[in-house]
Design a protein around this motif. Sequence first.
Motif, PDB file in Angstrom:
ATOM      1  N   LYS A  56      -2.900   4.613   4.158  1.00  0.00           N
ATOM      2  CA  LYS A  56      -2.923   4.013   5.488  1.00  0.00           C
ATOM      3  C   LYS A  56      -3.837   2.804   5.475  1.00  0.00           C
ATOM      4  O   LYS A  56      -4.936   2.842   4.924  1.00  0.00           O
ATOM      5  CB  LYS A  56      -3.393   5.028   6.526  1.00  0.00           C
ATOM      6  CG  LYS A  56      -2.418   6.176   6.726  1.00  0.00           C
ATOM      7  CD  LYS A  56      -2.912   7.141   7.786  1.00  0.00           C
ATOM      8  CE  LYS A  56      -1.921   8.284   7.982  1.00  0.00           C
ATOM      9  NZ  LYS A  56      -2.390   9.258   8.994  1.00  0.00           N
ATOM     10  N   ARG A  57      -3.367   1.710   6.043  1.00  0.00           N
ATOM     11  CA  ARG A  57      -4.157   0.482   6.071  1.00  0.00           C
ATOM     12  C   ARG A  57      -5.458   0.703   6.823  1.00  0.00           C
ATOM     13  O   ARG A  57      -5.456   1.158   7.965  1.00  0.00           O
ATOM     14  CB  ARG A  57      -3.364  -0.644   6.737  1.00  0.00           C
ATOM     15  CG  ARG A  57      -2.163  -1.129   5.914  1.00  0.00           C
ATOM     16  CD  ARG A  57      -2.603  -2.085   4.837  1.00  0.00           C
ATOM     17  NE  ARG A  57      -1.473  -2.566   4.060  1.00  0.00           N
ATOM     18  CZ  ARG A  57      -0.747  -3.638   4.387  1.00  0.00           C
ATOM     19  NH1 ARG A  57      -1.026  -4.307   5.478  1.00  0.00           N
ATOM     20  NH2 ARG A  57       0.245  -4.014   3.610  1.00  0.00           N
ATOM     21  N   ASP A  58      -6.575   0.416   6.163  1.00  0.00           N
ATOM     22  CA  ASP A  58      -7.853   0.469   6.861  1.00  0.00           C
ATOM     23  C   ASP A  58      -8.260  -0.956   7.246  1.00  0.00           C
ATOM     24  O   ASP A  58      -7.557  -1.912   6.955  1.00  0.00           O
ATOM     25  CB  ASP A  58      -8.929   1.137   6.004  1.00  0.00           C
ATOM     26  CG  ASP A  58      -9.084   0.467   4.630  1.00  0.00           C
ATOM     27  OD1 ASP A  58      -8.619  -0.684   4.475  1.00  0.00           O
ATOM     28  OD2 ASP A  58      -9.667   1.086   3.729  1.00  0.00           O
ATOM     29  N   ASN A  59      -9.403  -1.073   7.892  1.00  0.00           N
ATOM     30  CA  ASN A  59      -9.848  -2.402   8.339  1.00  0.00           C
ATOM     31  C   ASN A  59     -10.928  -2.948   7.413  1.00  0.00           C
ATOM     32  O   ASN A  59     -11.801  -3.703   7.846  1.00  0.00           O
ATOM     33  CB  ASN A  59     -10.371  -2.330   9.780  1.00  0.00           C
ATOM     34  CG  ASN A  59     -10.443  -3.697  10.432  1.00  0.00           C
ATOM     35  OD1 ASN A  59      -9.605  -4.560  10.181  1.00  0.00           O
ATOM     36  ND2 ASN A  59     -11.446  -3.914  11.255  1.00  0.00           N
ATOM     37  N   TYR A  60     -10.857  -2.569   6.150  1.00  0.00           N
ATOM     38  CA  TYR A  60     -11.880  -2.974   5.199  1.00  0.00           C
ATOM     39  C   TYR A  60     -12.025  -4.502   5.140  1.00  0.00           C
ATOM     40  O   TYR A  60     -13.133  -5.033   5.106  1.00  0.00           O
ATOM     41  CB  TYR A  60     -11.535  -2.430   3.815  1.00  0.00           C
ATOM     42  CG  TYR A  60     -12.447  -2.924   2.712  1.00  0.00           C
ATOM     43  CD1 TYR A  60     -13.667  -2.292   2.459  1.00  0.00           C
ATOM     44  CD2 TYR A  60     -12.112  -4.025   1.941  1.00  0.00           C
ATOM     45  CE1 TYR A  60     -14.521  -2.750   1.469  1.00  0.00           C
ATOM     46  CE2 TYR A  60     -12.956  -4.491   0.943  1.00  0.00           C
ATOM     47  CZ  TYR A  60     -14.157  -3.845   0.710  1.00  0.00           C
ATOM     48  OH  TYR A  60     -14.992  -4.316  -0.268  1.00  0.00           O
TER      49      TYR A  60
ATOM     50  N   GLN B  37     -17.591   4.563  -2.740  1.00  0.00           N
ATOM     51  CA  GLN B  37     -16.273   4.015  -3.073  1.00  0.00           C
ATOM     52  C   GLN B  37     -15.610   4.830  -4.180  1.00  0.00           C
ATOM     53  O   GLN B  37     -14.400   5.070  -4.150  1.00  0.00           O
ATOM     54  CB  GLN B  37     -16.391   2.555  -3.508  1.00  0.00           C
ATOM     55  CG  GLN B  37     -15.044   1.886  -3.721  1.00  0.00           C
ATOM     56  CD  GLN B  37     -15.195   0.452  -4.192  1.00  0.00           C
ATOM     57  OE1 GLN B  37     -15.593   0.205  -5.318  1.00  0.00           O
ATOM     58  NE2 GLN B  37     -14.873  -0.499  -3.324  1.00  0.00           N
TER      59      GLN B  37
ATOM     60  N   TYR C  43       0.812  -1.213   0.000  1.00  0.00           N
ATOM     61  CA  TYR C  43       0.000   0.000   0.000  1.00  0.00           C
ATOM     62  C   TYR C  43       0.855   1.276   0.000  1.00  0.00           C
ATOM     63  O   TYR C  43       0.532   2.272   0.633  1.00  0.00           O
ATOM     64  CB  TYR C  43      -0.979   0.002   1.173  1.00  0.00           C
ATOM     65  CG  TYR C  43      -2.168  -0.910   0.935  1.00  0.00           C
ATOM     66  CD1 TYR C  43      -3.345  -0.435   0.369  1.00  0.00           C
ATOM     67  CD2 TYR C  43      -2.084  -2.267   1.230  1.00  0.00           C
ATOM     68  CE1 TYR C  43      -4.417  -1.279   0.125  1.00  0.00           C
ATOM     69  CE2 TYR C  43      -3.152  -3.129   0.980  1.00  0.00           C
ATOM     70  CZ  TYR C  43      -4.311  -2.626   0.427  1.00  0.00           C
ATOM     71  OH  TYR C  43      -5.364  -3.471   0.179  1.00  0.00           O
TER      72      TYR C  43
END
Length: 372
Positions: free
Chosen positions: A169-173, A306, A90
């Motif tokens: 930034k890593r999301d919690n998708y 989205q 990412y």
Amino acid sequence: MSITVLSPGTQTTVQDLGRYGNAVWGLAHSGAMDRRAATIANILVDNAENAALLEFSTVGPSIRFDQNTVFSFTGARPQATLDGKPVEGYKAIRARKGQVLSLGFCAQGVYGYLAFAGGLDVPLVMGSASTHVPCHIGGYKGRALEEGDRIELKAEVGDIPNLYGHFMKRDNYYNFGTPGVTYIRVVPGPHEHLFNKRGVEAFYNKVFVATGKADRMSYYLNGQVVSTVGETSDVMSDGVAFGSILIPSRGRPIVAMADRHTTSGVTKIGTVASIDLPLLVQRKANDLIRFQPISVYEAQDLLREQRSFFDALRRDMRKPYLGEENTRGPAQRIAELMPEAPTPKKGKSKMLASMYRNTDWKRATQGDLFRH
């Protein structure tokens, strides 16, 4: 201007966002299984969202860069190294000619995406670079990659503007690492009326288990039997979409994927909302899944949200980034050009000479550069 495959990993293919408009001929649109991750990978390296990239499953490939380029990887989380040093997903990463990128086992998720600045240079078939392995068309020679394959890149892009600002930034998708049930939203129909009350309640109120029987054509789930009114699942053949949930006579759901058959004579209780398809395809065997009904209007609103997210992500990456990494970059390049500590000219004070000698140029920050 190319990359060389040293190890192909598991089912690594060239994909884009799909080959549309050919279902009438019985050809599925193929394309990336996780279109969210594929889109983000391309945005990170400043590509068009539909640029050709590599999709891998469970175990990623090892490749050698035969030119300078910038790459990114998203989706599943493999053990990744560049010349043996760990690298993160990412974000846009600069690679130099001769370096080797290794993407190992994916500890979390199933499908990963590897994008290169400028995109892969492969022939388009019916307007798409996507590989459809069952038909042997598209991508690289219509097949999964093999050791020794060389794939051309469209351009030699050794750097991109504001490189260090190209990260997400890593999301919690994906809910990676979060125990419990993953909820998948479904638009009911077209055959929901052919299921009895017990079958509909079982479908929406019971938990299903992802099985190891899953590929680019279909995902098989285990769990409560979903029963029909007439105890038969046969209907007149009609279209099958990416995400159609078929309930055959045994009563367990089968979800149609990117390389699916385009028609089927099996009852379809609903279709996975496009926004949640990536959640489903990233589930590993034994993960728990529960379906949740939403309207087609809600699904459309989620898809528009989205779209706004992708647009905002690209805008943010084009803003000047003055983080620590951005200031260290020039210092690292200075260090490459000056392997030894610089020596001040005659007449400089002893204190300044000491400052030059004691500076770690490879770890220098903006303040260090200004001080000197």
